[in-house]
Design a protein around this motif. Sequence first.
Motif, PDB file in Angstrom:
ATOM      1  N   ALA A  10       0.861  -1.460  -0.115  1.00  0.00           N
ATOM      2  CA  ALA A  10      -0.307   0.242  -0.166  1.00  0.00           C
ATOM      3  C   ALA A  10       0.806   1.703  -0.075  1.00  0.00           C
ATOM      4  CB  ALA A  10      -0.845  -0.320   0.857  1.00  0.00           C
ATOM      5  N   PRO A  11       0.670   2.466  -1.068  1.00  0.00           N
ATOM      6  CA  PRO A  11       1.293   3.173  -0.949  1.00  0.00           C
ATOM      7  C   PRO A  11       0.742   4.360  -0.094  1.00  0.00           C
ATOM      8  CG  PRO A  11      -0.139   3.071  -3.412  1.00  0.00           C
ATOM      9  CD  PRO A  11      -0.250   1.932  -2.066  1.00  0.00           C
ATOM     10  N   LEU A  12       1.665   4.752   0.636  1.00  0.00           N
ATOM     11  CA  LEU A  12       0.790   6.073   1.443  1.00  0.00           C
ATOM     12  C   LEU A  12       1.824   7.009   0.607  1.00  0.00           C
ATOM     13  CD1 LEU A  12       0.725   4.361   4.816  1.00  0.00           C
ATOM     14  CD2 LEU A  12      -0.953   4.427   2.662  1.00  0.00           C
ATOM     15  N   TYR A  13       0.997   8.408   0.995  1.00  0.00           N
ATOM     16  CA  TYR A  13       1.484  10.092   1.079  1.00  0.00           C
ATOM     17  C   TYR A  13       0.283  11.117   1.428  1.00  0.00           C
ATOM     18  CZ  TYR A  13       2.851  14.022  -1.786  1.00  0.00           C
ATOM     19  OH  TYR A  13       2.816  15.472  -1.357  1.00  0.00           O
ATOM     20  N   ASN A  14       1.151  11.412   3.023  1.00  0.00           N
ATOM     21  CA  ASN A  14      -0.205  12.138   3.477  1.00  0.00           C
ATOM     22  C   ASN A  14      -1.410  11.394   3.902  1.00  0.00           C
ATOM     23  OD1 ASN A  14       2.229  13.673   2.582  1.00  0.00           O
ATOM     24  ND2 ASN A  14       1.257  15.323   1.695  1.00  0.00           N
ATOM     25  N   PHE A  73       7.376  10.710  -5.101  1.00  0.00           N
ATOM     26  CA  PHE A  73       7.580  10.296  -6.676  1.00  0.00           C
ATOM     27  C   PHE A  73       6.505  10.149  -7.290  1.00  0.00           C
ATOM     28  CE2 PHE A  73      11.763   9.863  -5.014  1.00  0.00           C
ATOM     29  CZ  PHE A  73      12.874   9.649  -6.254  1.00  0.00           C
ATOM     30  N   GLY A  74       5.215   9.908  -6.652  1.00  0.00           N
ATOM     31  CA  GLY A  74       4.045   9.365  -7.098  1.00  0.00           C
ATOM     32  C   GLY A  74       3.308   8.150  -7.256  1.00  0.00           C
ATOM     33  N   HIS A  75       1.888   7.958  -7.097  1.00  0.00           N
ATOM     34  CA  HIS A  75       1.635   6.757  -6.954  1.00  0.00           C
ATOM     35  C   HIS A  75       1.993   5.623  -7.546  1.00  0.00           C
ATOM     36  CE1 HIS A  75      -2.294   4.656  -7.524  1.00  0.00           C
ATOM     37  NE2 HIS A  75      -1.444   3.548  -6.321  1.00  0.00           N
ATOM     38  N   GLY A  76       2.180   5.776  -8.974  1.00  0.00           N
ATOM     39  CA  GLY A  76       3.044   4.297 -10.105  1.00  0.00           C
ATOM     40  C   GLY A  76       4.398   4.093  -9.671  1.00  0.00           C
ATOM     41  N   ILE A  96      -3.033  -1.874  -2.775  1.00  0.00           N
ATOM     42  CA  ILE A  96      -4.460  -1.903  -2.772  1.00  0.00           C
ATOM     43  C   ILE A  96      -4.572  -0.228  -1.982  1.00  0.00           C
ATOM     44  CG2 ILE A  96      -4.908  -3.893  -0.549  1.00  0.00           C
ATOM     45  CD1 ILE A  96      -4.302  -2.128   1.676  1.00  0.00           C
ATOM     46  N   ASP A  97      -5.226   0.885  -2.038  1.00  0.00           N
ATOM     47  CA  ASP A  97      -4.427   1.923  -1.935  1.00  0.00           C
ATOM     48  C   ASP A  97      -5.065   1.777  -0.214  1.00  0.00           C
ATOM     49  OD1 ASP A  97      -4.254   2.885  -4.279  1.00  0.00           O
ATOM     50  OD2 ASP A  97      -6.829   3.886  -4.208  1.00  0.00           O
ATOM     51  N   GLY A  98      -3.693   2.928   0.246  1.00  0.00           N
ATOM     52  CA  GLY A  98      -4.065   3.002   1.419  1.00  0.00           C
ATOM     53  C   GLY A  98      -4.742   4.372   2.077  1.00  0.00           C
ATOM     54  N   ALA A 137     -16.382  11.671 -16.020  1.00  0.00           N
ATOM     55  CA  ALA A 137     -15.671  11.668 -16.638  1.00  0.00           C
ATOM     56  C   ALA A 137     -14.679  10.181 -17.163  1.00  0.00           C
ATOM     57  CB  ALA A 137     -14.133  12.603 -16.212  1.00  0.00           C
ATOM     58  N   TYR A 138     -14.764   9.393 -15.799  1.00  0.00           N
ATOM     59  CA  TYR A 138     -14.141   8.144 -15.534  1.00  0.00           C
ATOM     60  C   TYR A 138     -14.478   7.736 -16.807  1.00  0.00           C
ATOM     61  CZ  TYR A 138     -11.398   9.299 -11.119  1.00  0.00           C
ATOM     62  OH  TYR A 138     -11.011   9.356 -10.237  1.00  0.00           O
ATOM     63  N   LYS A 139     -15.998   6.812 -16.691  1.00  0.00           N
ATOM     64  CA  LYS A 139     -16.308   6.136 -16.963  1.00  0.00           C
ATOM     65  C   LYS A 139     -15.910   6.180 -18.982  1.00  0.00           C
ATOM     66  CE  LYS A 139     -20.491   3.245 -17.374  1.00  0.00           C
ATOM     67  NZ  LYS A 139     -20.359   3.137 -15.910  1.00  0.00           N
ATOM     68  N   SER A 207      -8.198  13.555  -1.638  1.00  0.00           N
ATOM     69  CA  SER A 207      -7.896  12.499  -3.034  1.00  0.00           C
ATOM     70  C   SER A 207      -5.974  13.207  -2.633  1.00  0.00           C
ATOM     71  CB  SER A 207      -8.587  12.512  -3.070  1.00  0.00           C
ATOM     72  OG  SER A 207      -7.181  12.489  -5.245  1.00  0.00           O
ATOM     73  N   LYS A 208      -5.110  12.420  -3.354  1.00  0.00           N
ATOM     74  CA  LYS A 208      -3.976  13.607  -3.124  1.00  0.00           C
ATOM     75  C   LYS A 208      -3.591  13.476  -5.027  1.00  0.00           C
ATOM     76  CE  LYS A 208      -3.573  12.871   1.225  1.00  0.00           C
ATOM     77  NZ  LYS A 208      -4.517  12.444   1.080  1.00  0.00           N
ATOM     78  N   TYR A 209      -4.513  13.068  -5.666  1.00  0.00           N
ATOM     79  CA  TYR A 209      -4.412  13.006  -7.414  1.00  0.00           C
ATOM     80  C   TYR A 209      -5.063  14.300  -7.338  1.00  0.00           C
ATOM     81  CZ  TYR A 209      -2.745   8.843  -9.058  1.00  0.00           C
ATOM     82  OH  TYR A 209      -1.932   7.906  -9.388  1.00  0.00           O
TER      83      TYR A 209
HETATM   84  N1  UDP Z   1      -0.331   8.513  -3.311  1.00  0.00           N
HETATM   85  C1  UDP Z   1       1.096   8.410  -3.013  1.00  0.00           C
HETATM   86  N2  UDP Z   1       1.833   9.069  -3.836  1.00  0.00           N
HETATM   87  C2  UDP Z   1       1.318  10.536  -4.362  1.00  0.00           C
HETATM   88  C3  UDP Z   1      -0.612  10.024  -4.721  1.00  0.00           C
HETATM   89  C4  UDP Z   1      -1.176   9.617  -4.062  1.00  0.00           C
HETATM   90  O1  UDP Z   1       1.421   7.199  -2.935  1.00  0.00           O
HETATM   91  O2  UDP Z   1       1.300  11.449  -5.168  1.00  0.00           O
HETATM   92  C5  UDP Z   1      -0.971   7.800  -2.938  1.00  0.00           C
HETATM   93  C6  UDP Z   1      -2.328   7.923  -1.852  1.00  0.00           C
HETATM   94  O3  UDP Z   1      -1.798   7.814  -0.523  1.00  0.00           O
HETATM   95  C7  UDP Z   1      -2.623   6.725  -1.583  1.00  0.00           C
HETATM   96  C8  UDP Z   1      -3.323   6.580  -2.788  1.00  0.00           C
HETATM   97  O4  UDP Z   1      -1.784   6.410  -4.156  1.00  0.00           O
HETATM   98  O5  UDP Z   1      -3.127   5.433  -0.420  1.00  0.00           O
HETATM   99  C9  UDP Z   1      -4.227   6.818  -4.073  1.00  0.00           C
HETATM  100  O6  UDP Z   1      -4.469   8.525  -4.248  1.00  0.00           O
HETATM  101  P1  UDP Z   1      -5.463   8.778  -3.692  1.00  0.00           P
HETATM  102  O7  UDP Z   1      -6.421   8.466  -3.233  1.00  0.00           O
HETATM  103  O8  UDP Z   1      -5.303  10.269  -3.378  1.00  0.00           O
HETATM  104  O9  UDP Z   1      -6.440   8.899  -5.395  1.00  0.00           O
HETATM  105  P2  UDP Z   1      -7.732   8.557  -5.482  1.00  0.00           P
HETATM  106  O10 UDP Z   1      -8.445   7.343  -4.963  1.00  0.00           O
HETATM  107  O11 UDP Z   1      -8.346   9.667  -5.233  1.00  0.00           O
HETATM  108  O12 UDP Z   1      -7.472   7.963  -6.949  1.00  0.00           O
END
Ligand code: UDP
Length: 318
Positions: A10-14, A73-76, A96-98, A137-139, A207-209
Amino acid sequence: MPVSNITIIAPLYNEAEVFAELKQRLDAVIASSSQNVQVLLIDDGSTDNTAMLMEEAITGNENYSCIFLSKNFGHGMALTAGLAELSNNTDAVFIIDGDLQDPPELLPQFINKMNEGYDVVYGIRNNRKESFLKKAAYKLYYRLQEKISGSPMPLDAGDFSLISKRVVKQMNRMPEQSRYVRGLRSWVGFKQTGIVYSREERHGGRSKYSLWQLIKLGFNGIFNFSELPIRFIGIVGLLSVLLSLVYLGVVVYDKLVHGTVPKGFTALIFAIVLFSGVQLLSLGLIGEYVLRIFFQVKQRPLFIIKSKITKGKPADEE
Ligand code: UDP
Ligand code: MG
């Protein structure tokens, strides 16, 4: 062979607001699982106290490992860093998402599906709890993306997935600077399938995006996996050349047979504006590919690890 060792990443950003709940729910998943479950958290350069909370909670806990990236570095990339840590005794990785939008409790369902003989089991969102506009928009985007990119990608599937070790290994071989993880995953092949689930609302925080990052992610989904846009430019160019030749023929014929000289300033301006628009658009499209080449040839490392905690034990990176 049934899957018996799972690593959840699980990636975590703030995500300081969510962390306690995340830890608690992961603990419950570990405890209730009949498989051996390990968790790897990736701190993507958080600027709040997420990293501190992680360190506190994880030190001394053998079920958890962490990597701390040197900056955001971003989610990816954070996912990429997590996948790169694949250990030899892991059978499958559960992404999973954090922020708990992807419920970790669904792990057993994913495992059951994988045990039926799939290498990738991904979550398909049946309902998005987002604003109407965002949903629409997603669809639209997922459908457009599928049409444009040659390799079909599952509709409405995100990164939430259980991926077998051999597929993770292949993903780790990919040198792409631009990480559209769900696209890379789908490109690898093997047997893949989806499970429908309802995506939760974010447990806390925002959301971090940003919109811009979402647009960038969207562009990656299209331009990283398709040559269609650049081919399309060629076709438009060819068609306009043909069209102008036909028009030239008509004008010359008119002049020779009827002796009329072409009128129509409006048509002229229209043509100029239209085709300069087409040219600019084409340049922009080509630019998308050139940009990707630009970033790729630099051969920078994909991410930088600042420090690690492995199975509860701190280990500093050189
Ligand atoms: N995240 C990350 N780096 C980033 C942006 C997001 O690791 O630069 C993580 C964030 O902490 C979360 C997951 O990626 O656990 C999904 O991000 P977010 O919930 O902000 O995206 P959304 O669900 O809105 O698409
Ligand atoms: Mg989220």
